[in-house]
Design an enzyme around this catalytic site. Structure first.
Site, PDB file in Angstrom:
ATOM      1  N   SER A  99      43.664  39.359  37.138  1.00 32.57           N
ATOM      2  CA  SER A  99      45.024  39.423  37.647  1.00 32.57           C
ATOM      3  C   SER A  99      45.703  38.115  37.257  1.00 32.57           C
ATOM      4  O   SER A  99      45.026  37.133  36.906  1.00 32.57           O
ATOM      5  CB  SER A  99      44.977  39.547  39.179  1.00 32.57           C
ATOM      6  OG  SER A  99      46.224  39.214  39.761  1.00 32.57           O
ATOM      7  N   TYR A 154      41.312  37.634  47.493  1.00 31.26           N
ATOM      8  CA  TYR A 154      41.699  38.250  46.212  1.00 31.26           C
ATOM      9  C   TYR A 154      41.792  37.175  45.128  1.00 31.26           C
ATOM     10  O   TYR A 154      41.234  37.313  44.043  1.00 31.26           O
ATOM     11  CB  TYR A 154      43.040  38.965  46.388  1.00 31.26           C
ATOM     12  CG  TYR A 154      43.472  39.818  45.212  1.00 31.26           C
ATOM     13  CD1 TYR A 154      42.969  41.096  45.032  1.00 31.26           C
ATOM     14  CD2 TYR A 154      44.417  39.349  44.292  1.00 31.26           C
ATOM     15  CE1 TYR A 154      43.384  41.900  43.971  1.00 31.26           C
ATOM     16  CE2 TYR A 154      44.832  40.138  43.230  1.00 31.26           C
ATOM     17  CZ  TYR A 154      44.319  41.413  43.071  1.00 31.26           C
ATOM     18  OH  TYR A 154      44.732  42.196  42.016  1.00 31.26           O
TER      19      TYR A 154
HETATM   20  P1  NAD Z   1      44.529  51.670  42.848  1.00 39.66           P
HETATM   21  O1  NAD Z   1      44.447  51.548  44.316  1.00 39.66           O
HETATM   22  O2  NAD Z   1      45.552  52.572  42.233  1.00 39.66           O
HETATM   23  O3  NAD Z   1      43.105  52.119  42.256  1.00 39.66           O
HETATM   24  C1  NAD Z   1      41.907  51.484  42.628  1.00 39.66           C
HETATM   25  C2  NAD Z   1      40.765  52.469  42.475  1.00 39.66           C
HETATM   26  O4  NAD Z   1      39.554  51.770  42.823  1.00 39.66           O
HETATM   27  C3  NAD Z   1      40.873  53.669  43.443  1.00 39.66           C
HETATM   28  O5  NAD Z   1      40.631  54.874  42.715  1.00 39.66           O
HETATM   29  C4  NAD Z   1      39.769  53.421  44.471  1.00 39.66           C
HETATM   30  O6  NAD Z   1      39.167  54.599  44.963  1.00 39.66           O
HETATM   31  C5  NAD Z   1      38.769  52.631  43.616  1.00 39.66           C
HETATM   32  N1  NAD Z   1      37.865  51.828  44.457  1.00 39.66           N
HETATM   33  C6  NAD Z   1      38.178  51.033  45.495  1.00 39.66           C
HETATM   34  N2  NAD Z   1      37.065  50.499  46.023  1.00 39.66           N
HETATM   35  C7  NAD Z   1      36.023  50.968  45.284  1.00 39.66           C
HETATM   36  C8  NAD Z   1      34.622  50.774  45.329  1.00 39.66           C
HETATM   37  N3  NAD Z   1      34.057  49.995  46.263  1.00 39.66           N
HETATM   38  N4  NAD Z   1      33.863  51.412  44.403  1.00 39.66           N
HETATM   39  C9  NAD Z   1      34.422  52.209  43.463  1.00 39.66           C
HETATM   40  N5  NAD Z   1      35.736  52.438  43.379  1.00 39.66           N
HETATM   41  C10 NAD Z   1      36.531  51.819  44.284  1.00 39.66           C
HETATM   42  O7  NAD Z   1      44.677  50.163  42.316  1.00 39.66           O
HETATM   43  P2  NAD Z   1      45.138  49.543  40.917  1.00 39.66           P
HETATM   44  O8  NAD Z   1      46.408  48.859  41.152  1.00 39.66           O
HETATM   45  O9  NAD Z   1      45.025  50.523  39.814  1.00 39.66           O
HETATM   46  O10 NAD Z   1      44.025  48.399  40.767  1.00 39.66           O
HETATM   47  C11 NAD Z   1      42.984  48.442  39.828  1.00 39.66           C
HETATM   48  C12 NAD Z   1      42.537  47.018  39.528  1.00 39.66           C
HETATM   49  O11 NAD Z   1      43.620  46.298  38.952  1.00 39.66           O
HETATM   50  C13 NAD Z   1      42.082  46.214  40.744  1.00 39.66           C
HETATM   51  O12 NAD Z   1      40.952  45.449  40.417  1.00 39.66           O
HETATM   52  C14 NAD Z   1      43.271  45.334  41.028  1.00 39.66           C
HETATM   53  O13 NAD Z   1      42.919  44.146  41.693  1.00 39.66           O
HETATM   54  C15 NAD Z   1      43.753  45.059  39.627  1.00 39.66           C
HETATM   55  N6  NAD Z   1      45.134  44.609  39.541  1.00 39.66           N
HETATM   56  C16 NAD Z   1      46.142  45.390  40.010  1.00 39.66           C
HETATM   57  C17 NAD Z   1      47.437  44.929  39.907  1.00 39.66           C
HETATM   58  C18 NAD Z   1      48.600  45.737  40.397  1.00 39.66           C
HETATM   59  O14 NAD Z   1      49.681  45.170  40.483  1.00 39.66           O
HETATM   60  N7  NAD Z   1      48.449  46.998  40.700  1.00 39.66           N
HETATM   61  C19 NAD Z   1      47.707  43.678  39.331  1.00 39.66           C
HETATM   62  C20 NAD Z   1      46.651  42.917  38.853  1.00 39.66           C
HETATM   63  C21 NAD Z   1      45.364  43.393  38.964  1.00 39.66           C
END
Ligand code: NAD
Length: 261
Positions: free
Chosen positions: A143, A156
């Site tokens: 991130s 985080y």
């Molecule tokens: P999201 O909530 O849309 O998807 C996350 C997925 O992870 C979900 O399908 C959930 O079921 C799964 N998950 C959660 N805990 C789990 C576990 N213990 N085992 C297996 N699966 C699990 O979120 P997103 O925004 O797509 O985030 C995905 C990644 O991107 C994360 O690591 C997040 O920190 C990172 N990220 C997101 C953003 C953002 O702005 N959305 C920015 C930077 C980084």
């Protein structure tokens, strides 16, 4: 360029958001994709959609923080496809709170999913990559918070910084086996993870949801725009398809200029 023909790609957290789009983009590029997620029904729906579109995908139930589930889940992928070429360690959640109000249970849950999950999936996939000796790519979903901090996000920020250290170590240990490791660092992307934070931050800071978006989330971008799931998935494709150790141990920030390295 940017083809994954036949490559077996495990994407964790691929039932939703960024991971789901990475799985779709990988499948379109010819990859065979394992959608590993806590939510099995949603993972199965995502895999079905990819197959309906002519791709090859398998849903795998996996809590990335649970050692036995990771061991069994990766073994199931190897049993089905015979190998693993690409891991995207992407599963993640967000819990926001002031540090003084964080419970140890929430702190541990965040580190377990983001760091234990990255370690366990890396170990299992790396074992397969080393055994076969034909290399591979490991990609961590970091991130902008791998490089800077924001209030309310202590675990985080800590976990996302930690992924840089893990990727650099894997880059060094993996090099002689042709395994590369890199981190993608997105800015804010409109996914369920972020949609949940907007009202929470509005409440915590006593401002409107629109002000959270404008004055907190997108304040330091060059254009006031959210990063998209496609932006992140296209970078994930380039990293997965890149053929040599020239690009390893790096972090690529995909954030509309919010953070510049
Ligand atoms: P999201 O909530 O849309 O998807 C996350 C997925 O992870 C979900 O399908 C959930 O079921 C799964 N998950 C959660 N805990 C789990 C576990 N213990 N085992 C297996 N699966 C699990 O979120 P997103 O925004 O797509 O985030 C995905 C990644 O991107 C994360 O690591 C997040 O920190 C990172 N990220 C997101 C953003 C953002 O702005 N959305 C920015 C930077 C980084």
């Amino acid at each position: 360029m940017n083809r994954l023909d036949g490559k077996v790609c495990v994407v964790t957290g691929a039932a939703s958001g960024i991971g789901r789009r990475i799985a779709e983009v990988y499948a379109r590029a010819g990859g065979r994709v394992a959608i590993a997620d806590l939510q099995l029904e949603a993972a199965e729906a995502a895999a079905r959609q990819i197959r309906d579109d002519g791709g090859d995908a398998l849903a795998v139930a996996m809590d990335v923080a649970d050692e036995a589930q990771v061991v069994d889940g990766i073994a199931a992928v190897v049993a089905h496809y015979g190998r693993i070429d690409v891991l995207v360690s992407n599963a993640g959640i967000q819990i926001v709170n002031r540090l003084v109000d964080f419970s140890l249970a929430d702190w541990r849950r965040m580190l377990a999913i983001h760091l234990d999950g990255a370690f366990l999936t890396t170990r299992e996939c790396l074992r397969d990559m080393e055994r076969r000796g034909s290399g591979g790519a490991i990609i961590y979903m970091g991130s902008v918070h791998s490089h800077l901090a924001s209030p309310l996000k202590a675990p985080y920020v800590t976990a996302k910084h930690g992924l840089l250290g893990l990727a650099r170590t894997v880059a060094k240990e993996g090099a002689r086996h042709g395994v590369r490791a890199n981190v993608i660092c997105p800015g804010f992307v409109r996914t369920p993870l972020v949609d949940k934070q907007i009202p929470e931050q509005a409440k915590e800071f006593g401002i409107s949801e629109e002000e959270v978006v404008r004055n907190i989330m997108l304040k330091d971008t060059v254009d006031g725009e959210f990063t998209t799931v496609d932006d992140v998935a296209n970078v994930a494709l380039a990293l997965a398809a890149f053929e040599t150790n020239a690009l390893t141990g790096q972090s690529l920030v995909v954030s509309h200029g919010w953070f510049m390295q």
